[in-house]
Design a protein around this motif. Structure first.
Motif: not given
Length: 249
Positions: A116-117, A119-121, A123, A140
């Motif tokens: 999740a971490a 994927q957040a970066e 995105e 990022h």
């Protein structure tokens, strides 16, 4: 922040010293463009601006000089250094040596929160592409690579790569403007994350190698075509980057 119950991945956090804070301030200045290559800066003025004594500033600059980010001029001050072709190639060789196995290890160690971490970066990188915000994109991008290194569990490698990325940042910015788009760089990261998500360590390492080699060769061509015209980038690459052509990694 990547979370884990594995103590090896969560060592005790040491409060930053004044030297640490000064190093980060100089690095932020390089990233933001307020400290530019070639310009002479005063150690005394930097200490005043940061509100610290000259001692931690000198210590910070000495540590940065060891990584090639700055250079001292006796009794005059310091300059931010733009790395040359050979230094760029050596930096990429070190990054390959550290980040390829880190990606492989991340594919084995990553938990749901880690995915999740990452994927957040990723995105956030995509949003920066859409906005045309190069500064945010590079931030990022750096955070995503740092998360992968943290997953590998080697804090020293993380710090080394952060310094090396700062040393190549200004050259890397020019490759984005001239040789490839933000979207090109963004898309290079997708195979890395897909392999990590699938737990495929060999594929993660191979994807990271492709990404770093693409970046490295562009950086080297940029340097060889500028102030170091006449340098043979392919010969330099073959001399310094392992594995050489025809040899398996």
């Amino acid at each position: 922040m990547i979370h884990s119950t594995d103590d090896a991945r969560n060592p005790p956090v040491r409060p930053p010293t004044l030297t640490d804070r000064t190093i980060e301030a100089v690095r932020e200045g390089i990233r933001a463009g307020t400290l530019v290559p070639g310009k002479l800066y005063s150690v005394y003025r930097l200490a005043d601006e940061l509100g610290v004594s000259r001692s931690p500033v000198r210590d910070a600059l000495l540590r940065l000089a060891e990584t090639g980010v700055v250079a001292f001029e006796r009794n005059r001050g310091f300059r931010v250094v733009l790395p040359g072709a050979r230094e760029l190639t050596e930096i990429i060789a070190v990054r390959l040596a550290l980040e390829v196995p880190a990606a492989e290890r991340a594919a084995v160690r990553a938990q749901e929160s880690d995915h999740a971490a990452l994927q957040a970066e990723y995105e956030a990188m995509q949003s920066s592409v859409a906005a045309g915000d190069e500064t945010a994109f590079l931030l990022h991008d750096q955070r995503l690579h740092a998360l992968l290194l943290e997953l590998a569990g080697n804090a020293h490698a993380t710090r080394i790569i952060e310094n090396l990325r700062d040393a190549t940042r200004l050259v890397g910015t020019s490759t984005i403007r001239r040789s490839r788009s933000l979207e090109d760089v963004y898309l290079e990261h997708r195979p890395i994350l897909d392999a990590i998500s699938g737990g495929d360590a060999p594929a993660a390492g191979a994807a990271m190698r492709r990404h770093l080699e693409s970046t490295g060769r562009l950086l080297l061509r940029e340097a060889a075509g500028g102030s170091e015209a006449g340098t043979d980038p392919d010969a330099l690459w073959d001399e310094l980057v392992w594995p050489p052509p025809g040899v398996s990694a």
